[in-house]
Design a protein around this motif. Structure first.
Motif, PDB file in Angstrom:
ATOM      1  N   HIS A 317       0.822  -1.209   0.000  1.00 24.98           N
ATOM      2  CA  HIS A 317       0.000   0.000   0.000  1.00 24.98           C
ATOM      3  C   HIS A 317       0.860   1.264   0.000  1.00 24.98           C
ATOM      4  CE1 HIS A 317      -3.234  -2.760   0.856  1.00 24.98           C
ATOM      5  NE2 HIS A 317      -2.677  -3.124   2.006  1.00 24.98           N
ATOM      6  N   GLN A 318       0.587   2.140  -0.917  1.00 23.89           N
ATOM      7  CA  GLN A 318       1.263   3.432  -0.987  1.00 23.89           C
ATOM      8  C   GLN A 318       0.302   4.504  -0.485  1.00 23.89           C
ATOM      9  OE1 GLN A 318       2.166   5.043  -4.919  1.00 23.89           O
ATOM     10  NE2 GLN A 318       4.193   5.641  -4.203  1.00 23.89           N
ATOM     11  N   MET A 319       0.714   5.197   0.566  1.00 28.09           N
ATOM     12  CA  MET A 319      -0.134   6.238   1.151  1.00 28.09           C
ATOM     13  C   MET A 319       0.510   7.602   0.937  1.00 28.09           C
ATOM     14  SD  MET A 319      -1.098   4.427   4.804  1.00 28.09           S
ATOM     15  CE  MET A 319       0.223   3.232   5.002  1.00 28.09           C
ATOM     16  N   LYS A 320      -0.076   8.410   0.109  1.00 25.66           N
ATOM     17  CA  LYS A 320       0.424   9.769  -0.126  1.00 25.66           C
ATOM     18  C   LYS A 320      -0.348  10.699   0.793  1.00 25.66           C
ATOM     19  CE  LYS A 320       2.557  12.351  -3.736  1.00 25.66           C
ATOM     20  NZ  LYS A 320       3.057  12.268  -5.111  1.00 25.66           N
ATOM     21  N   ILE A 321       0.355  11.338   1.700  1.00 24.72           N
ATOM     22  CA  ILE A 321      -0.271  12.122   2.751  1.00 24.72           C
ATOM     23  C   ILE A 321      -0.274  13.603   2.387  1.00 24.72           C
ATOM     24  CG2 ILE A 321      -0.183  12.713   5.212  1.00 24.72           C
ATOM     25  CD1 ILE A 321       1.382  10.049   5.580  1.00 24.72           C
ATOM     26  N   ASN A 322      -1.456  14.221   2.460  1.00 19.06           N
ATOM     27  CA  ASN A 322      -1.602  15.651   2.175  1.00 19.06           C
ATOM     28  C   ASN A 322      -1.010  16.014   0.811  1.00 19.06           C
ATOM     29  OD1 ASN A 322      -2.511  18.273   2.968  1.00 19.06           O
ATOM     30  ND2 ASN A 322      -0.398  18.844   3.481  1.00 19.06           N
ATOM     31  N   GLN A 323      -1.235  15.136  -0.164  1.00 19.85           N
ATOM     32  CA  GLN A 323      -0.716  15.316  -1.531  1.00 19.85           C
ATOM     33  C   GLN A 323       0.808  15.465  -1.567  1.00 19.85           C
ATOM     34  OE1 GLN A 323      -3.530  18.128  -1.515  1.00 19.85           O
ATOM     35  NE2 GLN A 323      -5.008  16.598  -2.144  1.00 19.85           N
ATOM     36  N   GLY A 324       1.466  14.901  -0.545  1.00 17.51           N
ATOM     37  CA  GLY A 324       2.920  14.969  -0.501  1.00 17.51           C
ATOM     38  C   GLY A 324       3.464  16.327  -0.099  1.00 17.51           C
ATOM     39  N   GLN A 325       2.603  17.184   0.454  1.00 14.91           N
ATOM     40  CA  GLN A 325       3.004  18.527   0.835  1.00 14.91           C
ATOM     41  C   GLN A 325       3.104  18.656   2.359  1.00 14.91           C
ATOM     42  OE1 GLN A 325       3.787  20.814  -1.646  1.00 14.91           O
ATOM     43  NE2 GLN A 325       3.435  18.979  -2.910  1.00 14.91           N
ATOM     44  N   THR A 326       3.880  19.633   2.813  1.00 12.02           N
ATOM     45  CA  THR A 326       3.978  19.917   4.244  1.00 12.02           C
ATOM     46  C   THR A 326       2.641  20.450   4.741  1.00 12.02           C
ATOM     47  OG1 THR A 326       6.326  20.438   4.090  1.00 12.02           O
ATOM     48  CG2 THR A 326       5.151  21.281   6.011  1.00 12.02           C
ATOM     49  N   GLY A 327       2.134  19.856   5.806  1.00 12.69           N
ATOM     50  CA  GLY A 327       0.840  20.253   6.341  1.00 12.69           C
ATOM     51  C   GLY A 327       0.903  21.572   7.100  1.00 12.69           C
ATOM     52  N   GLU A 328      -0.247  22.189   7.230  1.00 14.16           N
ATOM     53  CA  GLU A 328      -0.343  23.491   7.911  1.00 14.16           C
ATOM     54  C   GLU A 328       0.084  23.391   9.369  1.00 14.16           C
ATOM     55  OE1 GLU A 328      -3.868  26.644   9.203  1.00 14.16           O
ATOM     56  OE2 GLU A 328      -4.176  25.302   7.488  1.00 14.16           O
ATOM     57  N   LEU A 329      -0.344  22.327  10.057  1.00  9.67           N
ATOM     58  CA  LEU A 329       0.027  22.176  11.465  1.00  9.67           C
ATOM     59  C   LEU A 329       1.514  21.870  11.602  1.00  9.67           C
ATOM     60  CD1 LEU A 329      -0.958  22.094  14.398  1.00  9.67           C
ATOM     61  CD2 LEU A 329      -1.324  19.626  14.117  1.00  9.67           C
TER      62      LEU A 329
END
Length: 357
Positions: A317-329
């Motif tokens: 399984h490949q999970m791309k988190i927040n479209q691969g971008q640094t999150g606001e928090l």
């Protein structure tokens, strides 16, 4: 003991590297701190001396049984030329926790802080001032008794060395790709995972090598018993924002009690952000990704402060988190913590300690 601190200054100063050439842990300052231990004397002979090689007997126990602990923290130069340490008391508190687990005699934490301040003061010209740079501080203890019997050493050396380091992120923080490790184990409850000792890091090198060969920056460790609960990422603690709540693995005896981890939890609570320490299974995390509630993920540690995670690979399984971008928090936490460390953001927690010079 502080009154007995001897200082021998170097008569041959090193050439300091350019700020853009620092990297991490490549250069070392002109001086170091050393203190010895013998069973009949306790800790004794504290001294600041020119940085130099050390000589050990080939039978020294550190080489054979790995009885050693270390810490890592930083000194920062502010825009108004003050020198700040970030929560150094917590580092020395944790050092003694590691000492206890490795059967190493405890050290007076107040004395260590005074000695560290003096060493940083002596080598203050080495603290870089460019944005993102700092002076990395490495206290460590090695067992030095020359004997091959498997037993705690009767002799130790405690040392502190200093290294000017560059920005961990030369072009700003960027999310990294992480491989979830299913085969190798970093630590188990009852082992030494909660201590900061060399063997923990040596145990992780093979998995890191495998992950790198597959194109991943780091390893996400699962627990060593059921191989299902998330523990750490590389050599960092790890956080996940799931459906508005921040979750980090609960300390269970195999996870290091990170000082940056503790600072992040305190900061999030101060902001009113829901944060919980609990067991988090990898399949629960995957389900949160599938249903769209996995919002952000990041590691925390002294070197990087915050390392955003842009992708996790688990099983197939490949999970791309927040479209691969640094999150606001993640970005807010990073900016706030580094701002407190550098003296540009108010410190409501009393975390920074100023070095008088």
């Amino acid at each position: 003991m502080t009154n007995n601190l001897e200082i021998t200054l170097s008569t041959s100063k090193k050439t300091k590297p350019q700020p853009d050439q620092l990297g991490f842990g490549k250069y070392f300052t002109d001086h170091m701190f050393i203190m010895d231990y013998a069973t009949e004397q306790g800790w004794h002979s504290p001294r600041i001396v020119p940085y130099q090689p050390i000589t050990l007997d080939p039978a020294a126990k550190v080489f054979h049984y790995g009885q050693t602990v270390f810490e890592g923290l930083k000194a920062y130069r502010t825009s108004d030329n003050r020198i700040l340490l970030f929560r150094p008391g917590k580092n020395f508190e944790r050092l003694n926790h590691s000492n206890n687990r490795l059967s190493i005699p405890p050290i007076d934490e107040n004395f260590l802080l005074d000695a560290l301040k003096k060493l940083v003061e002596v080598d203050q010209d080495w603290i870089p001032s460019a944005e993102g740079t700092s002076l990395y501080i490495r206290p460590f203890i090695i067992s030095t008794e020359a004997a091959l019997g498997v037993a705690p050493s009767h002799n130790y050396q405690f040392m502190i060395i200093l290294s000017p380091v560059g920005s961990y992120y030369a072009e700003g923080i960027h999310p990294v790709k992480i491989n979830v490790e299913n085969h190798f184990v970093r630590a188990v409850p009852g082992g030494t995972g909660a201590a900061k000792t060399a063997g923990n890091y040596a145990a992780g090198l093979k998995a890191q090598e495998v992950a790198s060969d597959r194109g991943y920056s780091q390893v996400l460790w699962l627990d060593g018993v059921e191989r299902k609960y998330i523990e750490e990422v590389g050599s960092m603690n790890v956080f996940f924002k799931i459906n508005g709540e921040v979750v980090t693995p609960v300390l269970n005896g195999s996870i290091l009690d990170g000082i940056t981890r503790n600072s992040v939890i305190t900061l999030l609570k101060h902001w009113g952000v829901p944060v919980v320490e609990r067991k988090l299974a990898i399949d629960e995390l995957y389900n949160s990704y599938v249903n769209g509630t996995l919002e952000e993920a990041f590691g925390t540690g002294t070197a990087a402060v915050i390392s955003p995670i842009g992708e996790l690979f688990w099983d197939t399984h490949q999970m791309k988190i927040n479209q691969g971008q640094t999150g606001e928090l993640s970005k807010r936490v990073y900016d706030t913590l580094t701002g407190i460390q550098n003296g540009t953001v108010a410190d409501p927690f009393g975390w920074v300690v100023e070095v008088k010079s």
